[in-house]
Design a protein around this motif. Structure first.
Motif, PDB file in Angstrom:
ATOM      1  N   LEU A   1       0.851  -1.184   0.000  1.00 44.37           N
ATOM      2  CA  LEU A   1       0.000   0.000   0.000  1.00 44.37           C
ATOM      3  C   LEU A   1       0.890   1.237   0.000  1.00 44.37           C
ATOM      4  CD1 LEU A   1      -2.640  -1.132   2.659  1.00 44.37           C
ATOM      5  CD2 LEU A   1      -3.018  -0.891   0.199  1.00 44.37           C
ATOM      6  N   PRO A   2       0.561   2.246  -0.817  1.00 48.40           N
ATOM      7  CA  PRO A   2       1.427   3.420  -0.913  1.00 48.40           C
ATOM      8  C   PRO A   2       1.143   4.509   0.108  1.00 48.40           C
ATOM      9  CG  PRO A   2      -0.310   3.584  -2.536  1.00 48.40           C
ATOM     10  CD  PRO A   2      -0.508   2.268  -1.827  1.00 48.40           C
ATOM     11  N   LEU A   3       0.006   4.419   0.824  1.00 47.47           N
ATOM     12  CA  LEU A   3      -0.412   5.509   1.702  1.00 47.47           C
ATOM     13  C   LEU A   3      -1.075   4.926   2.954  1.00 47.47           C
ATOM     14  CD1 LEU A   3      -0.844   8.629   2.033  1.00 47.47           C
ATOM     15  CD2 LEU A   3      -3.057   8.311   0.907  1.00 47.47           C
ATOM     16  N   VAL A   4      -0.256   4.695   3.980  1.00 46.79           N
ATOM     17  CA  VAL A   4      -0.774   4.104   5.217  1.00 46.79           C
ATOM     18  C   VAL A   4      -0.249   4.912   6.400  1.00 46.79           C
ATOM     19  CG1 VAL A   4      -0.971   2.044   6.643  1.00 46.79           C
ATOM     20  CG2 VAL A   4      -0.769   1.824   4.157  1.00 46.79           C
ATOM     21  N   GLY A   5      -1.158   5.432   7.211  1.00 46.21           N
ATOM     22  CA  GLY A   5      -0.756   6.110   8.433  1.00 46.21           C
ATOM     23  C   GLY A   5      -0.249   5.093   9.448  1.00 46.21           C
ATOM     24  N   ARG A   6       0.879   5.390  10.042  1.00 49.97           N
ATOM     25  CA  ARG A   6       1.470   4.458  11.003  1.00 49.97           C
ATOM     26  C   ARG A   6       0.832   4.699  12.374  1.00 49.97           C
ATOM     27  NH1 ARG A   6       7.824   2.896  11.023  1.00 49.97           N
ATOM     28  NH2 ARG A   6       7.699   1.159  12.505  1.00 49.97           N
ATOM     29  N   THR A   7       0.113   3.712  12.869  1.00 44.90           N
ATOM     30  CA  THR A   7      -0.556   3.800  14.160  1.00 44.90           C
ATOM     31  C   THR A   7      -0.212   2.573  14.993  1.00 44.90           C
ATOM     32  OG1 THR A   7      -2.565   2.628  13.437  1.00 44.90           O
ATOM     33  CG2 THR A   7      -2.480   5.023  13.060  1.00 44.90           C
ATOM     34  N   PRO A   8      -0.404   2.639  16.318  1.00 44.63           N
ATOM     35  CA  PRO A   8      -0.135   1.457  17.150  1.00 44.63           C
ATOM     36  C   PRO A   8      -0.942   0.238  16.710  1.00 44.63           C
ATOM     37  CG  PRO A   8      -0.362   3.410  18.512  1.00 44.63           C
ATOM     38  CD  PRO A   8      -0.756   3.821  17.135  1.00 44.63           C
ATOM     39  N   GLU A   9      -2.188   0.469  16.299  1.00 48.36           N
ATOM     40  CA  GLU A   9      -3.031  -0.646  15.890  1.00 48.36           C
ATOM     41  C   GLU A   9      -2.488  -1.343  14.644  1.00 48.36           C
ATOM     42  OE1 GLU A   9      -5.529   2.332  18.103  1.00 48.36           O
ATOM     43  OE2 GLU A   9      -3.996   2.404  16.536  1.00 48.36           O
ATOM     44  N   ARG A  10      -1.852  -0.589  13.772  1.00 46.71           N
ATOM     45  CA  ARG A  10      -1.395  -1.152  12.502  1.00 46.71           C
ATOM     46  C   ARG A  10      -0.007  -1.755  12.587  1.00 46.71           C
ATOM     47  NH1 ARG A  10      -3.660   3.860   8.755  1.00 46.71           N
ATOM     48  NH2 ARG A  10      -5.858   3.579   9.328  1.00 46.71           N
ATOM     49  N   GLU A  11       0.714  -1.473  13.652  1.00 44.39           N
ATOM     50  CA  GLU A  11       2.041  -2.065  13.821  1.00 44.39           C
ATOM     51  C   GLU A  11       1.969  -3.588  13.856  1.00 44.39           C
ATOM     52  OE1 GLU A  11       4.976  -0.722  13.965  1.00 44.39           O
ATOM     53  OE2 GLU A  11       4.626   1.422  14.253  1.00 44.39           O
ATOM     54  N   GLU A  12       0.827  -4.116  14.243  1.00 45.34           N
ATOM     55  CA  GLU A  12       0.694  -5.568  14.380  1.00 45.34           C
ATOM     56  C   GLU A  12       0.450  -6.263  13.046  1.00 45.34           C
ATOM     57  OE1 GLU A  12      -2.336  -6.365  17.213  1.00 45.34           O
ATOM     58  OE2 GLU A  12      -1.333  -5.323  18.871  1.00 45.34           O
ATOM     59  N   ILE A  13       0.084  -5.496  12.012  1.00 46.23           N
ATOM     60  CA  ILE A  13      -0.266  -6.140  10.739  1.00 46.23           C
ATOM     61  C   ILE A  13       0.590  -5.663   9.566  1.00 46.23           C
ATOM     62  CG2 ILE A  13      -2.637  -6.639  11.416  1.00 46.23           C
ATOM     63  CD1 ILE A  13      -3.527  -4.175   9.905  1.00 46.23           C
ATOM     64  N   PHE A  14       1.347  -4.557   9.741  1.00 45.12           N
ATOM     65  CA  PHE A  14       2.151  -4.034   8.643  1.00 45.12           C
ATOM     66  C   PHE A  14       3.604  -3.834   9.061  1.00 45.12           C
ATOM     67  CE2 PHE A  14      -2.047  -2.082   7.388  1.00 45.12           C
ATOM     68  CZ  PHE A  14      -2.194  -2.766   6.192  1.00 45.12           C
ATOM     69  N   ASP A  15       4.493  -3.916   8.069  1.00 47.18           N
ATOM     70  CA  ASP A  15       5.839  -3.370   8.164  1.00 47.18           C
ATOM     71  C   ASP A  15       5.834  -2.071   7.378  1.00 47.18           C
ATOM     72  OD1 ASP A  15       6.827  -5.423   9.683  1.00 47.18           O
ATOM     73  OD2 ASP A  15       7.671  -6.532   7.983  1.00 47.18           O
ATOM     74  N   PHE A  16       6.480  -1.026   7.925  1.00 45.70           N
ATOM     75  CA  PHE A  16       6.425   0.302   7.332  1.00 45.70           C
ATOM     76  C   PHE A  16       7.803   0.773   6.861  1.00 45.70           C
ATOM     77  CE2 PHE A  16       2.107   1.481   8.451  1.00 45.70           C
ATOM     78  CZ  PHE A  16       1.821   0.687   9.543  1.00 45.70           C
ATOM     79  N   THR A  17       7.789   1.623   5.826  1.00 43.72           N
ATOM     80  CA  THR A  17       8.996   2.349   5.456  1.00 43.72           C
ATOM     81  C   THR A  17       9.123   3.556   6.388  1.00 43.72           C
ATOM     82  OG1 THR A  17       7.799   3.772   3.901  1.00 43.72           O
ATOM     83  CG2 THR A  17       8.714   1.728   3.034  1.00 43.72           C
ATOM     84  N   VAL A  18      10.186   4.337   6.188  1.00 40.26           N
ATOM     85  CA  VAL A  18      10.266   5.606   6.901  1.00 40.26           C
ATOM     86  C   VAL A  18       9.137   6.505   6.388  1.00 40.26           C
ATOM     87  CG1 VAL A  18      12.753   5.470   7.277  1.00 40.26           C
ATOM     88  CG2 VAL A  18      11.869   6.530   5.195  1.00 40.26           C
ATOM     89  N   PRO A  19       8.583   7.377   7.229  1.00 36.37           N
ATOM     90  CA  PRO A  19       7.495   8.264   6.780  1.00 36.37           C
ATOM     91  C   PRO A  19       7.972   9.231   5.697  1.00 36.37           C
ATOM     92  CG  PRO A  19       7.632   8.198   9.185  1.00 36.37           C
ATOM     93  CD  PRO A  19       8.876   7.545   8.671  1.00 36.37           C
ATOM     94  N   TYR A  20       7.116   9.504   4.749  1.00 35.33           N
ATOM     95  CA  TYR A  20       7.405  10.513   3.730  1.00 35.33           C
ATOM     96  C   TYR A  20       6.395  11.656   3.768  1.00 35.33           C
ATOM     97  CZ  TYR A  20       3.595   8.331   1.058  1.00 35.33           C
ATOM     98  OH  TYR A  20       2.380   7.839   0.657  1.00 35.33           O
ATOM     99  N   LEU A  21       5.428  11.590   4.671  1.00 37.89           N
ATOM    100  CA  LEU A  21       4.343  12.563   4.700  1.00 37.89           C
ATOM    101  C   LEU A  21       3.791  12.677   6.114  1.00 37.89           C
ATOM    102  CD1 LEU A  21       2.043  14.251   3.282  1.00 37.89           C
ATOM    103  CD2 LEU A  21       0.874  12.073   2.925  1.00 37.89           C
TER     104      LEU A  21
END
Length: 298
Positions: A131-151
């Motif tokens: 996904l190209p646009l995902v807000g990093r939240t505590p709830e989502r840490e359990e289901i996603f790996d994230f890049t560094v924020p760009y926005l």
């Protein structure tokens, strides 16, 4: 064996080496008859060497297979970062940024538009890669790996023009608050101790329509996205109130299913030097497949 014959043994063969050892069992006389017997053996050796060389050349010329396209999901109504163009194609700053990062990796991208409530679960279920646009939240840490924020964006509140009692999140206690289903605004409000009467909508456009129609008292969403939607849709009778919500800052990233982040190494060298933030005012198209981020609004 007869006197004067050569015994040949192949020691190693392959695309890189073909070595033949000759052992003279007895001294070879220089008679024409015995030289005649040696020539066919040499022809066999030369033929083998030629075949090995041709095989090696053919192997070197076989091109490597291109990696498969990366399939990503994109929201249809989150401008200017992810939305549908007039011809129905998914576009936006975040989509273009992902395509640029993938191109730096030598990959192509296939974009599948979809509602956030659907595409947010598609990576984990194997229907899309990222996904190209995902807000990093505590709830989502359990289901996603994230890049560094760009926005980075801050939240805001939309109310009807005739609403004078709502100026901050505290004023929303007990009120009918509309949000997009599964959005980080919903997660933000559910983390607060204040009680809200939350109503979920497939898109923020529909949530704003509900406020304009009197079916909800307010919408909580990203302030910059709200400004863009109000401008593009022409929805009347509503306005953005108050200052940006200070404790509702959202950092947006690329995301892949949790546990797969190590296989996706995005390069940030070609990313914009000025990422779009609440202060910069946002981004808009500038030429073919390029976006410009600048201060002073749209």
């Amino acid at each position: 064996m007869r006197d004067g014959q050569l015994a040949g043994s192949i020691l190693r063969t392959g695309t890189q080496h073909l070595t033949i050892r000759y052992v003279a069992l007895h001294p070879v006389t220089h008679s024409r008859r015995r030289r005649g017997r040696i020539v066919p053996l040499l022809m066999i050796v030369l033929s083998a060497l030629s075949a090995a060389s041709s095989e090696r050349l053919a192997f070197a010329e076989v091109p490597a297979e291109d990696p498969p396209p990366m399939v990503i999901g994109a929201e249809p109504d989150y401008p200017p970062y992810s939305f549908l163009s007039d011809d129905g194609a998914a576009t936006g700053f975040s989509v273009a940024l992902f395509e640029a990062a993938a191109a730096a990796m030598g990959r192509t991208v296939v974009v599948q538009p979809g509602l956030w409530k659907d595409i947010r679960v598609d990576p984990a279920e194997g229907r899309i890669d990222a996904l190209p646009l995902v807000g990093r939240t505590p709830e989502r840490e359990e289901i996603f790996d994230f890049t560094v924020p760009y926005l980075s964006l801050f939240g805001g509140i939309i109310v009807r023009d005739d609403e004078n009692r709502i100026h901050s999140v505290r004023d929303l206690a007990g009120r009918r608050v509309a949000v997009m289903e599964g959005d980080n605004a919903e997660e933000y409000l559910r983390r607060r101790e204040t009680e809200f009467d939350l109503t979920l909508f497939p898109t923020f456009r529909e949530a704003i329509d509900a406020v304009a129609a009197g079916d909800a008292d307010a919408v909580v969403m990203q302030r910059l996205v709200a400004l863009r939607l109000l401008r593009d849709t022409g929805i009347g009778g509503v306005r953005l109130v108050g200052d940006p919500i200070a404790d509702f800052r959202q950092d947006f990233c690329f995301a892949v299913p949790r546990g797969r982040g190590s296989s996706w190494r995005f390069s940030t060298r070609d990313w914009p030097s000025s990422s779009p933030t609440e202060r910069s005012g946002g981004c808009r198209p500038s030429g073919s497949r390029r976006w410009t981020c600048r201060a002073g609004g749209f």
